[in-house]
Design an enzyme around this catalytic site. Structure first.
Site, PDB file in Angstrom:
ATOM      1  N   CYS A   1      -3.815  11.867   3.630  1.00  0.00           N
ATOM      2  CA  CYS A   1      -2.882  11.353   2.629  1.00  0.00           C
ATOM      3  C   CYS A   1      -3.405  11.627   1.219  1.00  0.00           C
ATOM      4  O   CYS A   1      -2.647  12.067   0.347  1.00  0.00           O
ATOM      5  CB  CYS A   1      -2.665   9.858   2.837  1.00  0.00           C
ATOM      6  N   CYS A   2      -4.687  11.374   1.002  1.00  0.00           N
ATOM      7  CA  CYS A   2      -5.274  11.634  -0.317  1.00  0.00           C
ATOM      8  C   CYS A   2      -5.219  13.122  -0.656  1.00  0.00           C
ATOM      9  O   CYS A   2      -4.969  13.495  -1.803  1.00  0.00           O
ATOM     10  CB  CYS A   2      -6.720  11.151  -0.353  1.00  0.00           C
TER      11      CYS A   2
ATOM     12  N   CYS B   1      -3.846   3.672  -5.039  1.00  0.00           N
ATOM     13  CA  CYS B   1      -2.506   3.506  -4.489  1.00  0.00           C
ATOM     14  C   CYS B   1      -2.345   2.087  -3.928  1.00  0.00           C
ATOM     15  O   CYS B   1      -3.292   1.508  -3.381  1.00  0.00           O
ATOM     16  CB  CYS B   1      -2.262   4.523  -3.386  1.00  0.00           C
TER      17      CYS B   1
ATOM     18  N   CYS C   1      -3.448   1.157  -0.229  1.00  0.00           N
ATOM     19  CA  CYS C   1      -4.870   1.323   0.103  1.00  0.00           C
ATOM     20  C   CYS C   1      -5.796   0.612  -0.875  1.00  0.00           C
ATOM     21  O   CYS C   1      -6.982   0.941  -0.965  1.00  0.00           O
ATOM     22  CB  CYS C   1      -5.220   2.815   0.166  1.00  0.00           C
TER      23      CYS C   1
ATOM     24  N   CYS D   1     -11.600   9.567  -2.723  1.00  0.00           N
ATOM     25  CA  CYS D   1     -10.302  10.128  -2.341  1.00  0.00           C
ATOM     26  C   CYS D   1     -10.373  11.611  -2.008  1.00  0.00           C
ATOM     27  O   CYS D   1      -9.465  12.161  -1.396  1.00  0.00           O
ATOM     28  CB  CYS D   1      -9.278   9.896  -3.452  1.00  0.00           C
TER      29      CYS D   1
END
Length: 244
Positions: free
Chosen positions: A130-131, A211, A214, A237
């Protein structure tokens, strides 16, 4: 210092090396961060460097220094589309307050989101992926025009940052960490001395803000980044590499 721009092939992007970072490190040893930034942003790195900011809890310090040196310095902000609403509002307020004139908002590529995270839930089972999708790839695009960039990392934030230098090189690009040796006391003093506004979520216990899905509150005794990716073996990240 070796001049990284003296290249025989004109189709190759100028690249910095470890010797350049070491030379800058020696040159600015003992020089206060605001003076260092003023020298470089108005001098040899003018037009070649950008500041990268998350507009998090400590971002106002570095952004204020950048604005005092040259408010036209490009500032790159990666909007992952998972940010706290408070962060976006804080960004807009700080930009206006500091007089920054070139803030570039970079977002994930829609085609990649549709392919790799169509439901928007990848953070829950693959935070690294995702990062990479929402931060690393967009920032690479945002930094593509620049030969150097400024990071707001500090050595006290996490164990992966203890040995952080003020200058380093990543993939041929010079990276500045002006606040590498600053601690929380110095940051708080700078906020007070310059009457800088705090991120609205800091008072609620969010000491490092990324985010929304998270990021959690930091517990007493934890390092400031403990609230990031809680429950996963992850502290960075992917934008920044751990420093040995």
């Amino acid at each position: 210092m070796a001049d990284p721009r003296r290249l025989d092939r004109i189709d190759v992007r100028p690249a910095y090396g470890a010797e350049d970072a070491a030379a800058y490190q020696a040159r600015f040893a003992g020089i206060p961060a605001p003076e260092m930034l003023r020298t470089l942003l108005t001098g040899e790195l003018h037009g070649q460097i950008a500041a990268v900011s998350s507009f998090g809890t400590e971002s106002a310090v570095l952004l204020h220094m950048v604005a005092q040196a040259d408010p036209a310095t490009p500032v790159v902000f990666t909007d992952t589309l998972k940010m706290f609403a408070e962060t976006l509002a804080y960004r807009d307020m700080l930009v206006a307050r500091l007089g920054l004139t070139d803030v570039r908002v970079i977002r994930p590529a829609p085609a990649l989101l549709a392919k790799k995270d169509p439901d928007g839930i990848r953070h829950g089972y693959d935070p690294d992926g995702c990062c990479d999708l929402r931060k690393v790839e967009p920032l690479a695009r945002g930094l593509a025009p620049f030969e150097a960039w400024i990071s707001g990392r500090k050595g006290f934030q996490a164990g992966t940052r203890r040995a952080l230098p003020r200058f380093e090189v990543e993939d041929g690009r010079l990276k500045l960490n002006p606040l590498a040796d600053w601690d929380k006391v110095a940051l708080d003093a700078y906020f007070a001395d310059h009457d800088l506004p705090r991120h609205p979520l800091e008072a609620e216990g969010y000491l490092s803000i990324g985010c929304a899905p998270c990021t959690s509150k930091v517990k007493p005794g934890e390092d400031p980044r403990a609230g990031r990716w809680r429950g996963f073996d992850k502290v960075e990240c992917g934008i920044h590499r751990p420093v040995a």
